[in-house]
Write an enzyme that holds these catalytic residues in place. Structure first.
Site, PDB file in Angstrom:
ATOM      1  N   ARG A  43      36.610 -61.965 -49.207  1.00 23.44           N
ATOM      2  CA  ARG A  43      36.044 -62.489 -50.455  1.00 23.44           C
ATOM      3  C   ARG A  43      35.812 -63.995 -50.398  1.00 23.44           C
ATOM      4  NH1 ARG A  43      37.385 -60.915 -56.769  1.00 23.44           N
ATOM      5  NH2 ARG A  43      35.967 -62.450 -57.671  1.00 23.44           N
ATOM      6  N   LYS A  58      37.252 -63.142 -61.433  1.00 23.90           N
ATOM      7  CA  LYS A  58      37.830 -64.477 -61.343  1.00 23.90           C
ATOM      8  C   LYS A  58      37.693 -65.164 -62.698  1.00 23.90           C
ATOM      9  CE  LYS A  58      37.443 -66.005 -56.540  1.00 23.90           C
ATOM     10  NZ  LYS A  58      36.844 -67.045 -55.668  1.00 23.90           N
ATOM     11  N   LYS A  93      28.060 -58.688 -54.280  1.00 23.82           N
ATOM     12  CA  LYS A  93      29.366 -59.161 -54.723  1.00 23.82           C
ATOM     13  C   LYS A  93      30.314 -57.999 -54.974  1.00 23.82           C
ATOM     14  CE  LYS A  93      31.772 -62.523 -57.483  1.00 23.82           C
ATOM     15  NZ  LYS A  93      31.686 -63.681 -58.397  1.00 23.82           N
ATOM     16  N   GLU A 138      40.824 -62.198 -53.002  1.00 21.59           N
ATOM     17  CA  GLU A 138      40.459 -63.257 -52.062  1.00 21.59           C
ATOM     18  C   GLU A 138      41.527 -63.483 -51.002  1.00 21.59           C
ATOM     19  OE1 GLU A 138      37.679 -66.741 -53.243  1.00 21.59           O
ATOM     20  OE2 GLU A 138      39.670 -67.617 -53.070  1.00 21.59           O
ATOM     21  N   ASN A 196      32.371 -68.032 -51.224  1.00 19.28           N
ATOM     22  CA  ASN A 196      32.457 -69.465 -51.511  1.00 19.28           C
ATOM     23  C   ASN A 196      31.618 -70.304 -50.563  1.00 19.28           C
ATOM     24  OD1 ASN A 196      34.460 -69.830 -53.797  1.00 19.28           O
ATOM     25  ND2 ASN A 196      35.626 -68.523 -52.412  1.00 19.28           N
ATOM     26  N   HIS A 207      30.759 -73.811 -51.510  1.00 14.66           N
ATOM     27  CA  HIS A 207      31.519 -74.168 -52.706  1.00 14.66           C
ATOM     28  C   HIS A 207      32.573 -75.244 -52.472  1.00 14.66           C
ATOM     29  CE1 HIS A 207      29.467 -70.795 -54.442  1.00 14.66           C
ATOM     30  NE2 HIS A 207      30.160 -70.843 -55.557  1.00 14.66           N
ATOM     31  N   HIS A 233      32.433 -78.122 -55.058  1.00 18.09           N
ATOM     32  CA  HIS A 233      33.494 -78.486 -55.998  1.00 18.09           C
ATOM     33  C   HIS A 233      33.882 -79.958 -55.861  1.00 18.09           C
ATOM     34  CE1 HIS A 233      34.913 -74.027 -56.435  1.00 18.09           C
ATOM     35  NE2 HIS A 233      33.840 -74.300 -57.156  1.00 18.09           N
ATOM     36  N   HIS A 250      26.988 -76.674 -61.793  1.00 21.27           N
ATOM     37  CA  HIS A 250      27.676 -75.977 -60.703  1.00 21.27           C
ATOM     38  C   HIS A 250      26.680 -75.428 -59.685  1.00 21.27           C
ATOM     39  CE1 HIS A 250      30.504 -73.533 -58.510  1.00 21.27           C
ATOM     40  NE2 HIS A 250      29.827 -72.433 -58.793  1.00 21.27           N
ATOM     41  N   ARG A 259      49.518 -60.382 -72.785  1.00 21.68           N
ATOM     42  CA  ARG A 259      49.608 -59.869 -71.416  1.00 21.68           C
ATOM     43  C   ARG A 259      48.415 -59.012 -71.009  1.00 21.68           C
ATOM     44  NH1 ARG A 259      55.838 -58.626 -72.003  1.00 21.68           N
ATOM     45  NH2 ARG A 259      56.698 -60.663 -71.483  1.00 21.68           N
ATOM     46  N   GLU A 298      23.070 -69.223 -56.435  1.00 17.97           N
ATOM     47  CA  GLU A 298      24.018 -68.144 -56.174  1.00 17.97           C
ATOM     48  C   GLU A 298      23.314 -66.886 -55.664  1.00 17.97           C
ATOM     49  OE1 GLU A 298      27.151 -68.445 -56.091  1.00 17.97           O
ATOM     50  OE2 GLU A 298      27.760 -70.069 -57.433  1.00 17.97           O
TER      51      GLU A 298
END
Length: 377
Positions: A252, A153, A238, A248, A256, A259, A263, A277, A131, A195
């Site tokens: 936030r 993330k 960031k 997000e 992206n 993106h 993706h 990527h 956890r 990026e």
């Protein structure tokens, strides 16, 4: 995190704070920072056990350096094959199994030493191990240093798309040693640059201007001052967004930019290395500006300037993605799986200009499909 008093050898380091209250942490940026990793860890944990998750390529290049940096700790190495396919249930199970077999507990430190794949996989493993265990990022690629190592993330991929199984789980420290980039292939450096320029295109037009005026080329050549400055600005950009919107739920999503297209391109290309990527993000940003101009949101010359900047630096643009753009219906299907989508609508990050990106939560599927069909032909 406790304050670390800089020594003379740390004068050239920069520290960017991710302000999340009691869960805030520092991003330390500088040359030779890896050698000071042990002291940094002692300031955030009382445990002397560290599990280092890395891949075979990074271990071959820097295994000795990380072992020396952690010489005061009992270190357990978890060395995985390199490649995107490690971000899978099988890869996750292998890391967790190694941690359990070695007898780790959640007060011990789990450290990601690698690029975005290792960082995402390790962070997700740390988030679910008993956890939640102490997690530290030591990114070794430019893309990971300016993006994926910061913000919490963590995720793995599945058959439905990229990063669809994951958690928000913040590290306790991000340590960026720019010297590690010296062994990086040019292709990977360019992937990371995508990026970097993204932050200028989102809401820092003066940063884009500086990159366009020549700093971008200096970054790609790994000129130390330009590199450190670009990494620092990127991490600060960031960190500002993450502090406002950790999970997000709002702004936030701006991070992206490009993106959603990227993706879809990656899923079409597969995860075997045909498309990195950052390469997909570079082309995806070109597509986002091109699509914005098509909708009349962004001046056509502005979209062309973004494309020209990328092209001038030999960065991938939409025209370079021809092999992955042949099936508009499949691309659109991939875009429907994006995590940002809500209520059956496709969410896109579009732009009114350089530094003027915004969130469009109800992008027209008809317009998007028409655009994808046009560029496919």
């Amino acid at each position: 995190m406790d304050d670390v008093t800089p020594t003379n050898s740390q004068i050239n380091s920069e520290v960017v704070r991710v302000d999340l209250g009691s869960r805030g942490y520092d991003i330390v940026i500088g040359q030779g920072e890896l050698s000071r990793l042990g002291d940094r860890l002692k300031s955030i944990t009382a445990s002397d056990r560290v599990a280092v998750v890395t891949d075979e390529t990074i271990h071959a290049l820097h295994g000795g350096a990380i072992a020396e940096a952690l010489s005061d700790f009992r270190t357990h190495m978890i060395i995985r094959p390199a490649g995107e396919d490690q971000k899978s249930m099988a890869g996750l199970d292998a890391v967790l199994d190694s941690l359990f077999r070695a007898g780790f507990d959640r007060s011990d430190t789990i450290l990601a030493f690698g690029g975005g794949v290792i960082g995402d996989l390790t962070g997700f493993a740390a988030s679910v191990f008993k956890r939640g265990a102490t997690f530290v990022q030591v990114p070794t690629t430019l893309l990971a240093q300016v993006d994926s190592s910061v913000g919490g993330k963590t995720a793995i991929n599945n058959a439905y798309g990229k990063n669809l199984v994951g958690a928000f789980y913040q590290p306790r420290l991000v340590l960026i040693d720019t010297n590690l980039l010296a062994t990086l292939p040019v292709r990977q450096i360019k992937a990371g640059y995508a990026e970097i320029v993204k932050y200028g295109l989102i809401d820092r037009p003066e940063f884009f201007e500086a990159l366009d005026d020549g700093i971008g080329a200096d970054v790609l050549s790994l000129e130390p001052n330009a590199l450190r400055e670009a990494i620092s600005v990127s991490c600060a950009a960031k960190a500002d967004v993450v502090a406002q919107d950790e999970r997000e739920g709002g702004v936030r999503a701006l991070l992206n930019l490009g993106h959603t297209f990227a993706h879809a391109l990656e899923l079409t290309a597969g995860y075997g290395g045909a498309l990195l990527h950052g390469e997909a993000v570079s082309a995806g940003m070109d597509m986002a500006f091109e699509f914005s101009a098509r909708l009349g949101l962004c001046p056509v010359p502005t979209a062309k300037r973004v494309q020209d900047h990328l092209s001038h630096l030999s960065m991938p643009i939409r025209a370079d993605m021809a092999p992955f753009l042949t099936d508009p219906d499949t691309l659109l299907s991939h875009m429907r799986q994006d995590k940002k989508n809500e209520g059956g609508n496709i969410t896109l990050i579009l732009a009114r200009g350089i530094g003027q990106s915004f969130i469009e939560k109800s992008a027209s599927e008809a317009e998007l499909k028409a655009y994808l069909k046009d560029i496919a032909t």
